[in-house]
Design a protein around this motif. Structure first.
Motif, mmCIF file in Angstrom:
data_model
loop_
_atom_site.group_PDB
_atom_site.id
_atom_site.type_symbol
_atom_site.label_atom_id
_atom_site.label_comp_id
_atom_site.label_asym_id
_atom_site.label_seq_id
_atom_site.Cartn_x
_atom_site.Cartn_y
_atom_site.Cartn_z
ATOM 1 N N SER A 38 -3.693 9.813 -11.807
ATOM 2 C CA SER A 38 -3.601 9.734 -10.258
ATOM 3 C C SER A 38 -4.819 8.896 -9.773
ATOM 4 O O SER A 38 -4.728 8.046 -8.803
ATOM 5 C CB SER A 38 -3.091 10.779 -9.350
ATOM 6 N N ILE A 39 -6.035 9.409 -10.003
ATOM 7 C CA ILE A 39 -7.123 8.603 -9.583
ATOM 8 C C ILE A 39 -7.430 7.338 -10.028
ATOM 9 O O ILE A 39 -7.712 6.458 -9.389
ATOM 10 C CB ILE A 39 -8.641 9.502 -10.217
ATOM 11 N N VAL A 40 -7.106 7.129 -11.361
ATOM 12 C CA VAL A 40 -6.997 5.589 -12.041
ATOM 13 C C VAL A 40 -6.091 4.837 -11.434
ATOM 14 O O VAL A 40 -6.410 3.510 -10.955
ATOM 15 C CB VAL A 40 -6.750 5.943 -13.447
ATOM 16 N N ARG A 41 -4.754 5.473 -10.983
ATOM 17 C CA ARG A 41 -4.013 4.651 -10.330
ATOM 18 C C ARG A 41 -4.395 4.175 -8.960
ATOM 19 O O ARG A 41 -4.165 2.918 -8.225
ATOM 20 C CB ARG A 41 -2.521 5.243 -10.083
ATOM 21 N N ARG A 42 -5.181 5.097 -8.198
ATOM 22 C CA ARG A 42 -5.397 4.690 -6.830
ATOM 23 C C ARG A 42 -6.474 3.863 -7.087
ATOM 24 O O ARG A 42 -6.706 2.803 -6.060
ATOM 25 C CB ARG A 42 -6.033 5.881 -6.274
ATOM 26 N N LEU A 43 -7.449 3.883 -7.769
ATOM 27 C CA LEU A 43 -8.584 2.806 -7.961
ATOM 28 C C LEU A 43 -8.080 1.466 -8.656
ATOM 29 O O LEU A 43 -8.607 0.593 -7.909
ATOM 30 C CB LEU A 43 -9.417 3.366 -9.247
ATOM 31 N N HIS A 44 -7.072 1.474 -9.362
ATOM 32 C CA HIS A 44 -6.350 0.081 -9.781
ATOM 33 C C HIS A 44 -5.745 -0.534 -8.480
ATOM 34 O O HIS A 44 -5.845 -1.923 -8.378
ATOM 35 C CB HIS A 44 -5.292 0.440 -10.807
ATOM 36 N N ALA A 45 -5.199 0.292 -7.517
ATOM 37 C CA ALA A 45 -4.549 -0.175 -6.652
ATOM 38 C C ALA A 45 -5.393 -0.763 -5.566
ATOM 39 O O ALA A 45 -5.082 -1.928 -4.824
ATOM 40 C CB ALA A 45 -3.450 0.734 -5.802
ATOM 41 N N GLN A 46 -6.486 -0.127 -5.316
ATOM 42 C CA GLN A 46 -7.542 -0.706 -3.931
ATOM 43 C C GLN A 46 -8.809 -0.585 -4.756
ATOM 44 O O GLN A 46 -9.493 0.124 -4.455
ATOM 45 C CB GLN A 46 -7.310 0.329 -2.934
ATOM 46 N N PRO A 47 -9.362 -1.399 -5.799
ATOM 47 C CA PRO A 47 -10.540 -1.341 -6.505
ATOM 48 C C PRO A 47 -11.642 -1.802 -5.356
ATOM 49 O O PRO A 47 -12.939 -1.268 -5.617
ATOM 50 C CB PRO A 47 -10.388 -2.567 -7.413
ATOM 51 N N VAL A 79 0.701 -1.218 -0.100
ATOM 52 C CA VAL A 79 0.049 0.026 0.109
ATOM 53 C C VAL A 79 0.844 1.129 -0.065
ATOM 54 O O VAL A 79 1.665 1.571 0.997
ATOM 55 C CB VAL A 79 -0.800 0.071 1.191
ATOM 56 N N GLN A 80 0.934 1.931 -1.087
ATOM 57 C CA GLN A 80 1.768 3.038 -1.094
ATOM 58 C C GLN A 80 0.996 4.255 -0.336
ATOM 59 O O GLN A 80 -0.021 4.397 -0.135
ATOM 60 C CB GLN A 80 1.826 3.570 -2.857
ATOM 61 N N PHE A 81 1.795 5.241 -0.082
ATOM 62 C CA PHE A 81 1.433 6.095 1.102
ATOM 63 C C PHE A 81 0.250 7.246 0.388
ATOM 64 O O PHE A 81 -0.642 7.358 1.245
ATOM 65 C CB PHE A 81 2.503 7.233 1.330
ATOM 66 N N PHE A 82 0.263 7.322 -1.003
ATOM 67 C CA PHE A 82 -0.820 8.007 -1.550
ATOM 68 C C PHE A 82 -2.106 7.572 -1.440
ATOM 69 O O PHE A 82 -3.175 8.328 -1.430
ATOM 70 C CB PHE A 82 -0.587 8.465 -2.850
ATOM 71 N N LEU A 83 -2.033 6.283 -1.230
ATOM 72 C CA LEU A 83 -3.774 5.688 -1.338
ATOM 73 C C LEU A 83 -4.067 5.993 0.098
ATOM 74 O O LEU A 83 -5.308 5.845 0.318
ATOM 75 C CB LEU A 83 -3.311 4.154 -1.267
ATOM 76 N N LEU A 84 -3.255 6.487 0.999
ATOM 77 C CA LEU A 84 -3.819 6.600 2.338
ATOM 78 C C LEU A 84 -4.549 7.977 2.643
ATOM 79 O O LEU A 84 -5.255 8.288 3.497
ATOM 80 C CB LEU A 84 -2.875 6.653 3.565
ATOM 81 N N GLN A 85 -4.291 8.847 1.515
ATOM 82 C CA GLN A 85 -4.921 10.090 1.637
ATOM 83 C C GLN A 85 -6.572 10.347 1.568
ATOM 84 O O GLN A 85 -6.973 9.849 0.493
ATOM 85 C CB GLN A 85 -4.154 11.055 0.693
ATOM 86 N N GLY A 86 -7.059 10.584 2.627
ATOM 87 C CA GLY A 86 -8.282 10.701 2.532
ATOM 88 C C GLY A 86 -9.049 12.222 2.430
ATOM 89 O O GLY A 86 -8.355 13.084 1.968
ATOM 90 N N TYR A 141 -13.385 1.469 -3.309
ATOM 91 C CA TYR A 141 -13.936 2.714 -4.060
ATOM 92 C C TYR A 141 -15.275 2.058 -4.629
ATOM 93 O O TYR A 141 -15.297 1.353 -5.259
ATOM 94 C CB TYR A 141 -13.043 3.262 -4.977
ATOM 95 N N GLY A 142 -16.124 3.165 -4.437
ATOM 96 C CA GLY A 142 -17.616 2.754 -5.124
ATOM 97 C C GLY A 142 -17.631 3.384 -6.374
ATOM 98 O O GLY A 142 -16.984 3.868 -7.079
ATOM 99 N N PRO A 143 -18.887 3.267 -6.936
ATOM 100 C CA PRO A 143 -19.349 3.742 -8.375
ATOM 101 C C PRO A 143 -19.100 5.251 -8.423
ATOM 102 O O PRO A 143 -18.911 5.938 -9.436
ATOM 103 C CB PRO A 143 -20.797 3.753 -8.404
ATOM 104 N N ASP A 144 -18.886 5.964 -7.220
ATOM 105 C CA ASP A 144 -18.651 7.568 -7.379
ATOM 106 C C ASP A 144 -17.368 8.011 -7.850
ATOM 107 O O ASP A 144 -17.146 8.837 -8.831
ATOM 108 C CB ASP A 144 -18.825 8.176 -5.917
ATOM 109 N N VAL A 145 -16.369 7.112 -7.628
ATOM 110 C CA VAL A 145 -15.069 7.335 -8.171
ATOM 111 C C VAL A 145 -14.862 7.063 -9.582
ATOM 112 O O VAL A 145 -14.457 7.633 -10.377
ATOM 113 C CB VAL A 145 -13.840 6.616 -7.478
ATOM 114 N N HIS A 146 -15.751 5.922 -10.285
ATOM 115 C CA HIS A 146 -15.729 5.557 -11.535
ATOM 116 C C HIS A 146 -16.446 6.633 -12.323
ATOM 117 O O HIS A 146 -16.092 7.055 -13.393
ATOM 118 C CB HIS A 146 -16.465 4.257 -11.762
#
Length: 379
Positions: A272-281, A253-260, A284-289
């Motif tokens: 960056s949003i796609v990378r975060r979604l790919h790392a922790q699918p 888990v990279q650090f940027f994934l922890l930013q809320g 994240y819900g439909p709102d991020v998609h």
């Protein structure tokens, strides 16, 4: 480009600049005097008040430009066309056989260029200043703490949580690592004062350097717990580079994934949003998609918004700026409400695919906007 084209283009750009500078200046002045005490305190901490103002309101101005560019462009076109009507210059040009589309060719090209510029700033410039933009004036003189979004490590099954994160040093304040699955052999959880993210090097893989450990884990089994031959928990007994109250937790888990919070999605780039979604699918819900698809279609939607309101300016025969502004505002409100309504429904629905929320408004309104604008410019 003829001299008339230069005159109309200069008129459009001048009005656009006046609208942008006036609105931005007004918002900055109101914000500045509302938070003057906090900005002065930040200036004492940083070194000087001018440097704080430039560092804070510079990115703020760029952010306003990306959000308000289509509106300012439409306002500039509204004023330019109204001015040409009031001075009878548009009547003279049309009497010479020049259609409205030819008269407004270069302002329309300039509008597309401004929208493209705002897109470039949003995707390539704003992400570098997301920390500044997500701060309030009260945060400028203190640490840049941010909310933490818990993340599950798919490699080890460890849930990473904590009180908050510090972006500057890439560390978690008062972290809690909840152990489950094979990692539960070490104990229920690991609590500490801080956990600093460390990239991979010759000494250890990527993970978190946990300092000030406040809970006891099974140290004898900690060093032997491995995944794919890599130790998951490094202890002082097995790693001489650790202090007595330190542990090192290997994590994917990279650090940027922890930013809320909401700032990461508002000021981050699409990549960056796609990378975060790919790392922790699964997190994240439909709102991020929906947000990703909306960002991909943002430029086309901005241009469509301009063309949707343009016929109101071109087809009205009266010269009253008030009625033109009211008609244009109504078109903008309808376009925005329709788009946001479908996006919100798709973001909170489990049956509608997320891409529908971003693409359906565009598929419905963009052809209508282009057809209306084309008829208005040819009339």
């Amino acid at each position: 480009m003829t001299r008339v084209d230069q005159y109309i283009l200069f008129l459009f750009l001048r009005v656009f600049s006046i609208c942008f500078v006036s609105m931005t200046g007004l918002m900055i002045v109101v914000h500045l005097f509302t938070n003057l005490d906090d900005l002065i305190d930040a200036g004492k901490t940083v070194g000087s008040l001018p440097s704080v103002l430039i560092g804070y309101y510079g990115p703020f101005t760029l952010s306003l430009f990306t959000r308000l560019c289509p509106l300012f462009a439409l306002m500039a076109m509204l004023f330019a066309v109204t001015w040409l009507k009031r001075t009878n210059e548009l009547t003279a040009l049309m009497a010479a056989g020049i259609p409205k589309g030819r008269v407004l060719r270069f302002p329309l090209i300039a509008m597309v260029g401004l929208v493209s510029l705002s897109t470039g700033i949003r995707e390539f410039v704003i992400p570098h200043y997301q920390d500044v933009l997500s701060k309030t004036p009260q945060d400028l003189s203190g640490e840049n703490y941010r909310a933490l979004r818990p993340a599950l490590d798919p490699l080890t099954g460890i849930l990473i949580a904590g009180h908050h994160i510090e972006l500057l040093n890439q560390q978690i304040i008062r972290p809690i690592f909840r152990l489950s699955g094979p990692a539960a052999i070490l104990g229920p959880q690991i609590s500490a004062e801080t956990a600093k993210y460390e990239p991979a090097n010759d000494t250890h893989p990527a993970g978190y350097l946990i300092s000030g450990v406040t809970t006891t884990i099974n140290v004898d089994k900690a060093a032997s717990f491995m995944v794919n031959g890599v130790p998951v928990v490094h202890t002082p007994s097995s790693s001489s580079w650790l202090e007595p109250d330190q542990l090192f937790l290997t994590s994917s888990v990279q650090f940027f994934l922890l930013q809320g919070g909401s700032s990461w999605g508002q000021y981050d780039s699409v990549w960056s949003i796609v990378r975060r979604l790919h790392a922790q699918p699964s997190f994240y819900g439909p709102d991020v998609h929906v947000k990703i698809h909306s960002r991909l279609t943002q430029s086309i939607a901005d241009v469509s918004l301009i063309f949707f309101g343009l016929p109101v300016v071109l087809r009205r025969t009266d010269r009253h700026l008030f009625w033109l502004a009211a008609g244009t505002t109504s078109s903008i409100v309808f376009f925005t409400v329709f788009s946001l309504g479908i996006q919100t429904f798709a973001a909170n629905s489990q049956t509608v695919p997320p891409f529908i929320g971003a693409w359906l408004p565009l598929l419905v309104l963009a052809p209508i906007a282009w057809a209306r604008a084309k008829v208005a410019m040819l009339s």
